[in-house]
Design a protein around this motif. Structure first.
Motif, PDB file in Angstrom:
ATOM      1  N   UNK A 114     -21.610   5.649 -20.759  1.00  0.00           N
ATOM      2  CA  UNK A 114     -22.693   5.634 -21.747  1.00  0.00           C
ATOM      3  C   UNK A 114     -24.001   5.206 -21.101  1.00  0.00           C
ATOM      4  N   UNK A 115     -23.910   4.178 -20.291  1.00  0.00           N
ATOM      5  CA  UNK A 115     -25.117   3.711 -19.614  1.00  0.00           C
ATOM      6  C   UNK A 115     -25.766   4.818 -18.821  1.00  0.00           C
ATOM      7  N   UNK A 159     -27.204   7.571 -21.000  1.00  0.00           N
ATOM      8  CA  UNK A 159     -28.403   7.172 -21.731  1.00  0.00           C
ATOM      9  C   UNK A 159     -29.626   7.271 -20.848  1.00  0.00           C
ATOM     10  N   UNK A 169     -30.145   9.164 -18.301  1.00  0.00           N
ATOM     11  CA  UNK A 169     -30.506  10.557 -18.071  1.00  0.00           C
ATOM     12  C   UNK A 169     -31.138  11.175 -19.308  1.00  0.00           C
ATOM     13  N   UNK A 170     -30.608  10.806 -20.431  1.00  0.00           N
ATOM     14  CA  UNK A 170     -31.137  11.417 -21.652  1.00  0.00           C
ATOM     15  C   UNK A 170     -32.551  10.959 -21.928  1.00  0.00           C
ATOM     16  N   UNK A 213     -34.857  12.750 -19.746  1.00  0.00           N
ATOM     17  CA  UNK A 213     -35.110  14.117 -20.181  1.00  0.00           C
ATOM     18  C   UNK A 213     -36.131  14.129 -21.311  1.00  0.00           C
ATOM     19  N   UNK A 264     -33.281  22.679  -9.488  1.00  0.00           N
ATOM     20  CA  UNK A 264     -34.066  22.904 -10.702  1.00  0.00           C
ATOM     21  C   UNK A 264     -33.395  22.387 -11.944  1.00  0.00           C
ATOM     22  N   UNK A 265     -32.281  21.752 -11.749  1.00  0.00           N
ATOM     23  CA  UNK A 265     -31.588  21.323 -12.947  1.00  0.00           C
ATOM     24  C   UNK A 265     -31.707  19.836 -13.185  1.00  0.00           C
ATOM     25  N   UNK A 266     -31.184  19.437 -14.228  1.00  0.00           N
ATOM     26  CA  UNK A 266     -31.210  18.023 -14.553  1.00  0.00           C
ATOM     27  C   UNK A 266     -29.830  17.431 -14.515  1.00  0.00           C
ATOM     28  N   UNK A 267     -28.928  18.141 -13.956  1.00  0.00           N
ATOM     29  CA  UNK A 267     -27.560  17.639 -13.995  1.00  0.00           C
ATOM     30  C   UNK A 267     -27.438  16.438 -13.094  1.00  0.00           C
ATOM     31  N   UNK A 268     -26.701  15.547 -13.514  1.00  0.00           N
ATOM     32  CA  UNK A 268     -26.570  14.368 -12.671  1.00  0.00           C
ATOM     33  C   UNK A 268     -25.237  13.721 -12.852  1.00  0.00           C
ATOM     34  N   UNK A 269     -24.356  14.456 -13.395  1.00  0.00           N
ATOM     35  CA  UNK A 269     -23.086  13.832 -13.718  1.00  0.00           C
ATOM     36  C   UNK A 269     -22.119  13.877 -12.561  1.00  0.00           C
ATOM     37  N   UNK A 283     -20.982  16.611  -9.465  1.00  0.00           N
ATOM     38  CA  UNK A 283     -21.988  17.609  -9.123  1.00  0.00           C
ATOM     39  C   UNK A 283     -23.013  17.000  -8.195  1.00  0.00           C
ATOM     40  N   UNK A 340     -32.862  15.748 -24.878  1.00  0.00           N
ATOM     41  CA  UNK A 340     -31.744  14.979 -24.343  1.00  0.00           C
ATOM     42  C   UNK A 340     -30.421  15.678 -24.600  1.00  0.00           C
ATOM     43  N   UNK A 366     -30.059  18.239 -21.878  1.00  0.00           N
ATOM     44  CA  UNK A 366     -29.746  17.593 -20.612  1.00  0.00           C
ATOM     45  C   UNK A 366     -28.275  17.213 -20.565  1.00  0.00           C
ATOM     46  N   UNK A 377     -25.513  18.669 -17.878  1.00  0.00           N
ATOM     47  CA  UNK A 377     -24.841  17.816 -16.908  1.00  0.00           C
ATOM     48  C   UNK A 377     -23.339  17.805 -17.137  1.00  0.00           C
ATOM     49  N   UNK A 384     -27.058  -0.447 -26.184  1.00  0.00           N
ATOM     50  CA  UNK A 384     -27.734  -0.386 -24.904  1.00  0.00           C
ATOM     51  C   UNK A 384     -29.206  -0.053 -25.088  1.00  0.00           C
TER      52      UNK A 384
END
Lengths: 358, 485
Positions: free
Chosen positions: A144-145, A148, A150-151, A154, A315-320, A323, B232, B235, B239, B444
């Motif tokens: 969750x941290x 959050x 990343x969101x 964004x 170019x993406x926002x993926x960060x999980x 990946x 969000x 995003x 991801x 959080x």
């Protein structure tokens, strides 16, 4: 079981320590001669979700679960036994009549144990379940941290794009001639960065346009935060209105370590702002208010170049997890290189498309 | 709800001749109070009027026990501490006496104005007089929360009041801000307080959980405004979905002709932005703008795709164009239910829905609400900060005015709902549980801000954000009875 150790010690140094390897499907298998699936917290979670989706452990069948989970390498065999355990775990009072065994002798011994001392058996089972549950929760909290942060990032980026657009419209209205003259391919910088608003020096960029998400104290590093933060503000103020700041990249990339106290931080930032602008009385005129937005936008726009470099790579926002394409956006341990996108939540996204808002 | 007026004090407030010190704004009036273009001799003309009106309520009032000193030279007072004037308790012990008593007086005046403008004892003259006096006393740039709050309420009430009097269309300086200003203020607000993001992020998390295994997601957004919420969500989708398992997102945004051309253009603009954003992060996305001619919503105006999971999103906690009226929302929700949505997210302010209470009750409630909001802002940024003033003027002022318009009894669509959750429950929606992850996220988020914020569970299917003891905004989740879990 003794045999198992030998092969692993012969196979390689890293396998000496790890009895488990992670296949490319993401499953964790042990390196026993008979590979056993390790039900990690995540995998179990997915299992639980799938079961829930199918209407509960009684309605779900291994086949349907397998389909829903869609995990490669997971066989009916795995699911069958896990589902049974799950069912039993849910209803501890049910009879442990016949259940499939992974290793005959072991299982039957456990059977006997259970049947003989069923209450204590149930307790230890419940304890296990509880432990797993606690682990699951902790794991979830960490997730969750991360999500959050990343969101919020964004969102910040998106807000920036709106603001820039709005300011550009505003600036366009006010200084149409100047912007036309200064227009360079690439949008904002030409319009706002150098020409028209270079006159409007003075008040520093709006500090709140620095996403405060650096303040998510996720990694618990607290030492130099305040100092870093101040330096950061200072440098940014100096770099304000100068175009093409390669230096900015360094600032942002070097930036790390969140400040735990967002509220204070914002105050500090804004106090700096108000300090430097004594004229901003409480009753601002509309002009001042417009200036604020313009500053906000301009600040963002100066970093366009540095950002574009960063974004060309990914170019993406993926960060999980798993990946690694977005190296900058991925989070290795404490170092916060992804701060660069955080710090400049603006048209780096737009840059790639040649400024549709322009 | 009755207020105990300190009767003598009230009159003193009006008729005091210690004029220099009462106004903290720049005015340096002497004996003659400036009242726009009225020239009033207070003692003669109005004392009787006021006394008679106050006399009606005299039974409820008790004279203030302590003698309140006149407010001298407020410049000397250091007011760095937040003036958390808790209306319910009346007195906050730590505050300097004069500020708090002034705060109380302002409240009393406001309530008096509210009362005078409606109800049995409706008196236009009295209202005008009180409002004029208030304007004298406060301004949006004042040094304390209470004063600023009172200023905004005064403005709001004045606007209401002048609706009836066509003769005097006053030009308020802060009347209409352009879009850029509003957006800036909105962004500032997002950074100052979790109020905005609580709604967005909590709803988004619930949506993500509900559509976890869906290939196609269709969100019908009641009031998309700038579309910030969806950044969000996109995003998170990107991801989470690596590789071929990308989920396709479709958003349908509604606009109503009754809100004017500007709102329609805004919805279109939002669509462009969202599309650009989605493209930049690689999220399959399509946008549909559904233009409604009236407030009534019908599913025939939607484009539906087979196999998609429908989500209904209803963000009601921010002031936007005028029409978030209950009837419009009800029509929307009722119709939307026929789509068998997998999830309905509803976020709304904890104010205004009062069943069949009168105007005054709602007015007090509104005062409480915004007082809490001001307090919560104070905790993040000191009142001296210009950003605060900016947000208050551009965003919160109009918000207050909007609400005041909505709660006046004259308004055709009085909000007689007791509460949204109740309506949903009794109209064919079943509650959806809030997940552990969602609760974690909310906590959080709050941890990024001041300690005074709290998040609580709201039944089984919701979370509510509050400041100290006041609920500010709540989020709840539902699904239609027929939709499969």
């Amino acid at each position: 079981m003794f045999h198992a150790k030998k092969p692993s010690s012969m196979n390689g140094s890293y396998e000496n320590r790890a009895m488990c390897v992670q296949g490319d499907s993401g499953l964790v298998l042990t390196t026993d001669p008979k590979p056993r699936l390790r039900w990690t917290v995540e995998l179990h979670e997915r299992f639980v979700d799938a079961v829930a989706q199918l209407g509960g452990p009684d309605k779900a069948t291994p086949k349907t679960i397998m389909r829903v989970m869609g995990v490669k390498g997971l066989t009916l065999y795995h699911l069958k036994s896990h589902l049974q355990k799950f069912r039993l775990g849910k209803q501890p009072h049910k009879e442990y009549g016949d259940h499939s065994t992974k290793e005959g002798s072991r299982a039957s011994a456990m059977d006997i144990q259970r049947n003989v001392a069923s209450s204590s058996g149930m307790m230890s089972r419940n304890m296990n379940e509880m432990q797993m549950e606690v682990q699951r929760r902790l794991h979830e909290q960490l997730e969750v941290q991360r999500h959050l942060q990343l969101r919020i990032e964004a969102q910040g980026k998106y807000m920036q794009s709106i603001l820039e657009r709005a300011c550009q419209t505003l600036a366009g209205e006010n200084m149409a001639a100047a912007t036309a003259a200064a227009a360079v391919g690439g949008g904002y910088k030409g319009n706002l960065g150098s020409s028209s608003l270079s006159a409007a020096v003075g008040p520093p960029p709006h500090p709140l346009s620095f996403p405060p998400f650096q303040d998510l104290n996720i990694y618990g590093n607290t030492t130099d935060q305040v100092l870093d933060h101040h330096n950061f503000h200072h440098q940014n103020i100096e770099n304000h209105f100068t175009s093409n700041n390669a230096a900015d990249t360094n600032i942002y990339l070097g930036k790390k370590r969140p400040n735990p106290n967002f509220g204070n931080d914002v105050r500090k930032g804004l106090l700096m702002w108000s300090d430097q602008d004594h004229d901003l009385a409480a009753n601002q005129s509309i002009d001042d208010e417009h200036r604020i937005q313009i500053q906000m936008a301009t600040h963002a726009s100066t970093d366009l170049d540095s950002l574009s470099e960063i974004y060309e790579r990914k170019s993406g926002l993926s960060g999980d997890e798993g990946n690694n394409g977005g190296k900058l956006l991925e989070r290795p341990s404490p170092r916060r290189s992804p701060l660069s996108p955080m710090m400049n939540p603006n048209g780096g996204l737009i840059q790639g498309r040649n400024s549709p808002f322009g | 709800m009755t207020m105990d007026y300190p009767y003598e004090d009230f009159l003193d407030l009006f008729f005091s001749t210690n004029t220099d010190t009462l106004a903290t704004a720049a005015s340096t009036s002497s004996c003659g109070y400036r009242l726009n273009d009225l020239d009033i001799d207070w003692d003669c003309d109005f004392r009787d009027v006021i006394e008679s009106i106050m006399g009606d309520e005299g039974a409820m009032m008790e004279p203030e026990s302590e003698s309140v000193p006149m407010l001298h030279g407020q410049e000397g007072l250091c007011n760095s501490a937040s003036t958390s004037l808790s209306l319910a308790d009346g007195v906050s012990v730590e505050e300097p006496k004069t500020d708090e008593s002034k705060g109380l007086r302002l409240v009393h005046l406001l309530v008096a104005a509210a009362e005078a403008s409606t109800g049995a004892n409706k008196s236009r003259e009295l209202t005008r007089v009180i409002l004029a006096r208030l304007k004298d006393l406060v301004s949006p740039g004042d040094r304390t929360n209470m004063e600023r709050l009172a200023a905004h309420f005064t403005n709001g009430l004045s606007k209401l009041f002048e609706r009836d009097i066509v003769l005097r269309p006053q030009q308020h300086r802060d009347d209409v801000y352009d879009q850029a200003d509003v957006i800036s203020a909105f962004e500032l607000l997002q950074n100052m307080s979790p109020y905005v993001n609580f709604g967005y992020l909590t709803a988004t998390q619930a949506i993500l959980e509900a559509v976890k295994y869906e290939r196609r997601i269709h969100i019908v957004d009641y009031d998309i405004t700038e579309g910030v919420q969806w950044a969000s969500l996109m995003q998170a989708l990107v991801s989470k979905n690596t590789g071929p398992s990308a989920q396709h997102l479709r958003i349908t945004a509604l606009s109503r002709a009754t809100n004017g051309k500007k709102s329609i253009a805004a919805v279109q603009e939002t669509g462009r932005r969202l599309t650009a954003f989605a493209e930049s992060i690689g999220q399959p996305f399509s946008y549909h703008h559904c233009k409604l001619d009236t407030n009534a919503f019908s599913t025939s105006s939607l484009k539906l795709v087979r196999g998609e999971a429908v989500v209904i999103n209803c963000m009601l906690h921010l002031p936007r164009f005028r029409n978030q009226t209950p009837n419009s929302v009800i029509s929307f929700l009722s119709e939307a239910k026929t789509l068998n949505p997998k999830l309905v997210t509803l976020v709304h302010e904890e104010v205004g829905l009062m069943g069949n209470q009168g105007f005054l009750y709602r007015f007090m409630d509104l005062l409480h609400q915004f007082s809490a909001i001001f307090d919560s802002l104070e905790a993040g940024l000191s009142i001296a900060n210009p950003a605060r003033g900016y947000v208050e003027r551009v965003f919160i002022g109009p918000w207050v005015a909007n609400w005041l318009t909505r709660i006046t009894a004259d308004d055709a669509e009085v909000e007689s709902l007791a509460s949204w959750p109740q309506w949903l429950e009794t109209n064919g929606f079943k509650p959806m549980e809030v997940s552990f992850a969602n609760r974690c996220q909310a906590k959080l988020l709050l941890s990024l801000f001041n300690d005074g914020y709290i998040v609580e569970e709201l039944g089984q299917n919701g979370l509510v954000l509050g400041w100290k003891s006041r609920r500010l905004v709540s989020a709840s989740f539902w699904a239609s009875h027929e939709s499969n879990q």
